[in-house]
Design a protein around this motif. Structure first.
Motif, short mmCIF file in Angstrom:
data_model
loop_
_atom_site.label_atom_id
_atom_site.label_comp_id
_atom_site.label_asym_id
_atom_site.label_seq_id
_atom_site.Cartn_x
_atom_site.Cartn_y
_atom_site.Cartn_z
N ASP A 65 0.77 -1.22 0.09
CA ASP A 65 -0.07 0.10 -0.08
C ASP A 65 0.85 1.19 0.04
O ASP A 65 0.48 2.28 0.60
CB ASP A 65 -0.86 -0.08 1.14
CG ASP A 65 -2.05 0.99 0.99
OD1 ASP A 65 -2.47 1.45 -0.33
OD2 ASP A 65 -2.57 1.53 2.18
N ARG A 85 5.58 7.96 -1.04
CA ARG A 85 5.31 7.58 0.27
C ARG A 85 6.51 6.84 0.90
O ARG A 85 6.63 6.85 2.13
CB ARG A 85 4.07 6.68 0.38
CG ARG A 85 2.60 7.48 0.22
CD ARG A 85 1.41 6.86 0.29
NE ARG A 85 0.93 6.70 -1.09
CZ ARG A 85 0.26 6.02 -1.51
NH1 ARG A 85 -0.12 4.74 -0.76
NH2 ARG A 85 -0.23 6.25 -2.81
N ARG A 94 -2.02 10.08 3.32
CA ARG A 94 -2.18 8.65 2.67
C ARG A 94 -1.60 7.51 3.67
O ARG A 94 -1.97 6.46 4.20
CB ARG A 94 -1.53 8.47 1.32
CG ARG A 94 -2.32 9.17 0.14
CD ARG A 94 -3.87 8.61 0.09
NE ARG A 94 -3.78 7.10 -0.34
CZ ARG A 94 -3.72 6.53 -1.71
NH1 ARG A 94 -3.84 7.41 -2.63
NH2 ARG A 94 -3.99 5.30 -1.61
N LYS A 125 -3.77 7.12 6.65
CA LYS A 125 -4.72 6.21 6.41
C LYS A 125 -4.32 4.72 6.46
O LYS A 125 -5.08 4.02 6.79
CB LYS A 125 -5.33 6.67 5.16
CG LYS A 125 -6.31 7.58 4.92
CD LYS A 125 -6.95 8.14 3.82
CE LYS A 125 -7.54 9.38 3.64
NZ LYS A 125 -8.12 9.79 2.42
N SER A 126 -3.21 4.61 6.12
CA SER A 126 -2.95 3.17 6.02
C SER A 126 -2.27 2.50 7.61
O SER A 126 -1.67 1.59 7.70
CB SER A 126 -1.55 3.00 4.99
OG SER A 126 -1.94 3.38 3.84
#
Length: 183
Positions: free
Chosen positions: A56, A61, A98, A101-102
């Protein structure tokens, strides 16, 4: 490692463009070099993002998580992340959103700046960095076709461009035997 779909062209399109460039505008070495760098960027980013997708993550990221992993406390102000990754503040906000959220980072107030926010890596973030890094290292970051001495030369050649762009002064280049004499 997943690779971008091969173009399978019967010719080198950048070389062909360079020939046309020479005929219409003159010397084409700089145009051919920059076009090759841009195509290499597309290829590598596609490969790396494919490798990181099961985690993910995108490469952007992943870089953010690695930066937090390397920090002394595992937390950095968003402005420092943008500075170190050389990206716009909006990109940092999106990246941290992001990652949050992960479950790989959490935001917390910056104790040194009442209005500031820190991004802090979580245990899940440290674990995913460890596992994703193992995959990237095994794939040699998509550069298996180059020998180590070629990679050192490539790094040095591209660093010249970064110094010229003002990323850092040439005086900041350290001597280091482990990096072909320069780090």
């Amino acid at each position: 490692m997943s690779h971008p779909k091969p173009l399978n062209l019967p010719f080198d399109p950048i070389d062909r463009a360079a020939e046309s460039w020479r005929a219409h505008f003159g010397p084409s070495a700089a145009m051919a070099a920059v076009t090759s760098i841009m195509r290499a960027h597309q290829i590598l980013l596609s490969q790396l993002d494919s490798l990181l997708k099961p985690y993910d993550l995108t490469f952007a990221r992943y870089e953010g998580l690695v930066l937090l992993t390397f920090s002394k406390t595992g937390a950095l102000p968003l402005s420092r992340i943008g500075e170190r990754l050389m990206v716009h503040p909006t990109s940092v906000t999106n990246t941290v959103d992001r990652l949050e959220k992960s479950g790989f980072v959490r935001r917390r107030p910056n104790p040194r700046d009442g209005r500031g926010v820190l991004a802090e890596i979580t245990d899940a973030g440290r674990d995913v960095v460890r596992r994703a890094t193992a995959d990237l290292m095994e794939a040699e970051f998509g550069l298996t076709m180059y020998a180590e001495d070629e990679l050192h030369r490539m790094f040095g050649q591209l660093r010249t461009l970064r110094v010229a762009a003002g990323d850092f002064p040439v005086s900041a280049i350290r001597q280091d035997e482990g990096h072909g004499g320069l780090l």
